[in-house]
Enzyme design. Sequence first.
Site, mmCIF file in Angstrom:
data_model
loop_
_atom_site.group_PDB
_atom_site.id
_atom_site.type_symbol
_atom_site.label_atom_id
_atom_site.label_comp_id
_atom_site.label_asym_id
_atom_site.label_seq_id
_atom_site.Cartn_x
_atom_site.Cartn_y
_atom_site.Cartn_z
ATOM 1 C CG ASP A 1 -7.429 -4.158 5.379
ATOM 2 O OD1 ASP A 1 -6.350 -4.432 5.935
ATOM 3 O OD2 ASP A 1 -8.229 -5.029 4.999
ATOM 4 C CE1 TYR B 1 -7.022 -1.985 1.767
ATOM 5 C CE2 TYR B 1 -9.247 -1.416 1.018
ATOM 6 C CZ TYR B 1 -8.231 -2.345 1.189
ATOM 7 O OH TYR B 1 -8.398 -3.618 0.749
ATOM 8 C CD GLU C 1 -10.108 -3.926 -2.540
ATOM 9 O OE1 GLU C 1 -10.355 -3.487 -1.410
ATOM 10 O OE2 GLU C 1 -9.528 -5.003 -2.741
#
Length: 347
Positions: free
Chosen positions: A133, A115, A32
């Site tokens: 996102d 996020y 991520e």
Amino acid sequence: MLNSKIINWYEFNKRDLPWRNTTNPYNIWISEIMLQQTQVVTVIDYYHRFINSFPTIKDLALASEQDVLNHWQGLGYYSRARNLHQAAKFIVDNYNGVFPNSFDNILKLKGIGVYTASAIAAFAFGLSKAAVDGNVYRVLSRLFGVYELTNSPKGKKTFQLLADELMANAEPHIYNQAIIEFGALQCTAKKPMCEDCPLQAQCFAYLNKEQNSLPTKKKKIKLTNRYFYYLYIFSEEHFLLQQRGDGDIWRKMFEFPLIEANNRIELVDLIHTETWRSLFVDVKIEVKDQLATKVHKLSHQNLHIEFISVKVDRDSMNKFSSFICIDKEKAINFPLPKPIESYLARA
DNA sequence: CAACCGTGGCG
DNA sequence: TCGCCAAGGTT
């Protein structure tokens, strides 16, 4: 249901990505962070190398910052690597090396915003958090005809609420992956593939031909120009580097001795600058060549870079006490910004 | 909050 | 060529 259509689309169209075959929060975390503002194709190689070198949180925590930065070389946004490293040490010190399993504690880690915390919470722990996102902004704004700016605090709230609603009772880890993947592959920023889209009938943008007007964003600020003159000072086997400081681009990374100017300077004038003269006092030099200016574009700056290669005899190399004298073979050990790396690859 | 922080690719 | 965009976060 709208979300079941997206999930159905996902089951037929999803890519096989390395971080989708695990629920290990460490692996998902690394992926991520790397994926922030970075495309999947770029990330894959970096991800494998990183996980190979640092298989666990503890391995990452025990590594040196320079080693971590080295694995990030070329990926950009290098504070991501420094934050990752700090957070790993924090987890070892405070959570006995176990990745936190609550949204609030995940969010507290350096480099993790709303996020990324939502994504990790959903993918690794199955928590009911809608991860919003850039893909999700695009899908939701087109689907529901939301013209609010996606990069304003107000707009972010609106889209988060919409995403929370749309998720409803879907499995968080499937739903999040699905809508993100849908944005990445089907509802793309340029030339969305509306012709075979399963959401046509419900899509505001498609029905009103507004695909190219959505989403809306605040304009970017103007770029500043900077003029870098890098001196590749070398002997037979060595060359010079220095480490960049804080408060500017490429923090803690390594570069050649640098003369920065406010405007473009010709070589004949450059050698009369104070920096140049103080650099080569009592040193015999031979200016080999000067590369034409290349503009290296950062997100907020245009760097006009010229490289000047200066040959120095071996004995004089140790007169440059304020720089690091490096064996040419060992450049690979130092995290280098892209322009320096590219130059060395040619030299 | 607005400015800052990399790099590569695409139309 | 050039502006925009890509699984954003920090100060």
